[in-house]
Design a protein around this motif. Structure first.
Motif, PDB file in Angstrom:
ATOM      1  N   GLY A 143      38.906 -61.876  50.467  1.00  0.00           N
ATOM      2  CA  GLY A 143      38.713 -61.725  51.780  1.00  0.00           C
ATOM      3  C   GLY A 143      39.885 -61.176  52.409  1.00  0.00           C
ATOM      4  O   GLY A 143      40.299 -61.643  53.443  1.00  0.00           O
ATOM      5  N   GLN A 144      40.756 -60.226  51.891  1.00  0.00           N
ATOM      6  CA  GLN A 144      41.950 -59.731  52.466  1.00  0.00           C
ATOM      7  C   GLN A 144      41.470 -58.985  53.646  1.00  0.00           C
ATOM      8  O   GLN A 144      40.561 -58.308  53.600  1.00  0.00           O
ATOM      9  N   THR A 145      42.176 -58.863  54.871  1.00  0.00           N
ATOM     10  CA  THR A 145      42.069 -57.888  55.816  1.00  0.00           C
ATOM     11  C   THR A 145      42.767 -56.657  55.870  1.00  0.00           C
ATOM     12  O   THR A 145      44.046 -56.844  55.407  1.00  0.00           O
ATOM     13  N   TYR A 146      42.397 -55.426  56.046  1.00  0.00           N
ATOM     14  CA  TYR A 146      43.053 -54.182  55.858  1.00  0.00           C
ATOM     15  C   TYR A 146      43.023 -53.537  57.158  1.00  0.00           C
ATOM     16  O   TYR A 146      41.905 -53.624  57.997  1.00  0.00           O
ATOM     17  N   ILE A 147      44.051 -52.908  57.488  1.00  0.00           N
ATOM     18  CA  ILE A 147      44.130 -51.846  58.892  1.00  0.00           C
ATOM     19  C   ILE A 147      43.703 -50.489  58.048  1.00  0.00           C
ATOM     20  O   ILE A 147      44.470 -50.148  57.103  1.00  0.00           O
ATOM     21  N   VAL A 148      43.075 -49.782  58.735  1.00  0.00           N
ATOM     22  CA  VAL A 148      42.701 -48.355  58.572  1.00  0.00           C
ATOM     23  C   VAL A 148      43.895 -47.375  58.817  1.00  0.00           C
ATOM     24  O   VAL A 148      44.588 -47.556  59.552  1.00  0.00           O
ATOM     25  N   ASP A 149      44.146 -46.836  57.688  1.00  0.00           N
ATOM     26  CA  ASP A 149      45.070 -45.671  57.599  1.00  0.00           C
ATOM     27  C   ASP A 149      44.750 -44.574  57.811  1.00  0.00           C
ATOM     28  O   ASP A 149      43.833 -43.705  57.445  1.00  0.00           O
ATOM     29  N   ALA A 150      45.014 -44.245  59.233  1.00  0.00           N
ATOM     30  CA  ALA A 150      44.689 -42.944  59.954  1.00  0.00           C
ATOM     31  C   ALA A 150      44.792 -41.739  59.209  1.00  0.00           C
ATOM     32  O   ALA A 150      43.998 -40.849  59.026  1.00  0.00           O
ATOM     33  N   MET A 156      24.978 -34.388  58.841  1.00  0.00           N
ATOM     34  CA  MET A 156      25.523 -35.228  57.928  1.00  0.00           C
ATOM     35  C   MET A 156      26.948 -35.630  58.308  1.00  0.00           C
ATOM     36  O   MET A 156      27.762 -34.879  58.723  1.00  0.00           O
ATOM     37  N   ILE A 157      27.248 -36.949  57.915  1.00  0.00           N
ATOM     38  CA  ILE A 157      28.483 -37.511  58.074  1.00  0.00           C
ATOM     39  C   ILE A 157      28.902 -37.897  56.760  1.00  0.00           C
ATOM     40  O   ILE A 157      28.714 -38.685  56.160  1.00  0.00           O
ATOM     41  N   ASP A 158      30.196 -37.424  56.567  1.00  0.00           N
ATOM     42  CA  ASP A 158      30.760 -37.577  55.084  1.00  0.00           C
ATOM     43  C   ASP A 158      32.191 -38.630  55.693  1.00  0.00           C
ATOM     44  O   ASP A 158      33.081 -38.288  56.522  1.00  0.00           O
ATOM     45  N   PHE A 159      32.431 -39.618  55.119  1.00  0.00           N
ATOM     46  CA  PHE A 159      33.508 -40.633  55.711  1.00  0.00           C
ATOM     47  C   PHE A 159      34.357 -40.974  54.495  1.00  0.00           C
ATOM     48  O   PHE A 159      33.839 -41.258  53.239  1.00  0.00           O
ATOM     49  N   VAL A 160      35.626 -41.044  54.694  1.00  0.00           N
ATOM     50  CA  VAL A 160      36.609 -41.802  53.721  1.00  0.00           C
ATOM     51  C   VAL A 160      37.491 -42.903  54.495  1.00  0.00           C
ATOM     52  O   VAL A 160      37.752 -42.318  55.459  1.00  0.00           O
ATOM     53  N   ILE A 161      37.626 -44.133  54.140  1.00  0.00           N
ATOM     54  CA  ILE A 161      38.247 -44.880  54.749  1.00  0.00           C
ATOM     55  C   ILE A 161      39.266 -45.741  53.662  1.00  0.00           C
ATOM     56  O   ILE A 161      38.711 -46.286  52.870  1.00  0.00           O
ATOM     57  N   LEU A 162      40.633 -45.513  53.983  1.00  0.00           N
ATOM     58  CA  LEU A 162      41.414 -46.133  53.461  1.00  0.00           C
ATOM     59  C   LEU A 162      42.130 -47.392  54.183  1.00  0.00           C
ATOM     60  O   LEU A 162      42.575 -47.123  55.100  1.00  0.00           O
ATOM     61  N   GLY A 163      42.064 -48.513  53.626  1.00  0.00           N
ATOM     62  CA  GLY A 163      42.327 -49.738  54.366  1.00  0.00           C
ATOM     63  C   GLY A 163      43.857 -50.273  53.547  1.00  0.00           C
ATOM     64  O   GLY A 163      43.825 -50.384  52.309  1.00  0.00           O
ATOM     65  N   ILE A 164      44.904 -50.536  54.455  1.00  0.00           N
ATOM     66  CA  ILE A 164      46.005 -51.169  53.751  1.00  0.00           C
ATOM     67  C   ILE A 164      46.361 -52.422  54.356  1.00  0.00           C
ATOM     68  O   ILE A 164      46.200 -52.659  55.583  1.00  0.00           O
ATOM     69  N   ALA A 165      46.640 -53.379  53.372  1.00  0.00           N
ATOM     70  CA  ALA A 165      46.621 -54.921  53.961  1.00  0.00           C
ATOM     71  C   ALA A 165      47.631 -55.197  55.004  1.00  0.00           C
ATOM     72  O   ALA A 165      48.569 -54.301  55.015  1.00  0.00           O
ATOM     73  N   GLU A 166      47.094 -55.681  55.735  1.00  0.00           N
ATOM     74  CA  GLU A 166      48.141 -56.482  56.838  1.00  0.00           C
ATOM     75  C   GLU A 166      49.510 -57.048  56.440  1.00  0.00           C
ATOM     76  O   GLU A 166      49.384 -57.647  55.213  1.00  0.00           O
TER      77      GLU A 166
END
Length: 195
Positions: free
Chosen positions: A22-29, A185-195
């Motif tokens: 249940g870790q919360t991550y901030i999106v790395d823009a 078409m939408i291709d997405f990549v999301i990298l989340g870094i822990a708070e």
């Protein structure tokens, strides 16, 4: 020296398998993107990318039902390496960035196992909100070496009908040739870094 390097490799391997509870991550823009592709004149896709992406996600590898995400995209950040095309997409004929400055994605549930997952949620675009489903892949949780924090990556793609979101209208020449395809078409990549 060799022993020290070997120990570092073992440590990195061990850290990369840390479970996410249940870790919360901030999106790395800087390492996240939403890329769009739409066929122009029936020939090749016009490829654009939204460069301003932000948000949070919660991921629990032990209980996928707890996975949630809220992603915000600034429509004015659309970049297609073509100034005239970018202006057209941002104009009131399409995205109308002055009136609708954001696109919002919200992940409501994640199901699956192994390396196959399905994400269900909503997309709000041009003032219209619709439910979406799409396959996604997940990488991690692992340790992001530059920040030394836990990270998780989510990648996927989906196809939307832009006219269902009132983004432009059907565009055809008198001979029936489609100028701008309705399907995007939408291709997405999301990298989340822990708070």
């Amino acid at each position: 020296m060799k022993n020290r390097f070997k120990s570092l490799l073992i440590l990195c391997a061990a850290l990369s398998t840390i479970p996410s509870l249940g870790q919360t991550y901030i999106v790395d823009a800087g390492h996240s993107s939403f890329q769009s592709k739409v066929i122009r004149f029936g020939v090749v896709p016009v490829v654009g990318r939204f460069t301003d992406v932000s948000g949070k996600l919660t991921y629990d590898s032990e209980d996928l039902s707890k996975t949630r995400a809220q992603i915000t995209i600034k429509t004015d950040s659309y970049d297609a390496n073509n100034a005239g095309g970018e202006d057209a997409v941002k104009s009131d004929a399409f995205l109308n960035v002055a009136e609708f400055p954001e696109i919002r994605f919200e992940l409501a549930s994640l199901t699956g196992e192994g390396d196959k997952y399905k994400a269900t949620g909503t997309i709000e675009l041009h003032g219209v909100k619709k439910t979406i489903e799409c396959p996604v892949s997940i990488v991690g949780p692992s340790i992001d070496l530059p920040t030394r924090k836990q990270s998780v990556g989510i990648m996927g793609s989906l196809i939307i009908d832009r006219t269902e979101f009132e983004v432009g209208r059907e565009m055809k020449l008198p001979n029936g040739m489609v100028i701008i395809d309705n399907s995007v078409m939408i291709d997405f990549v999301i990298l989340g870094i822990a708070e």
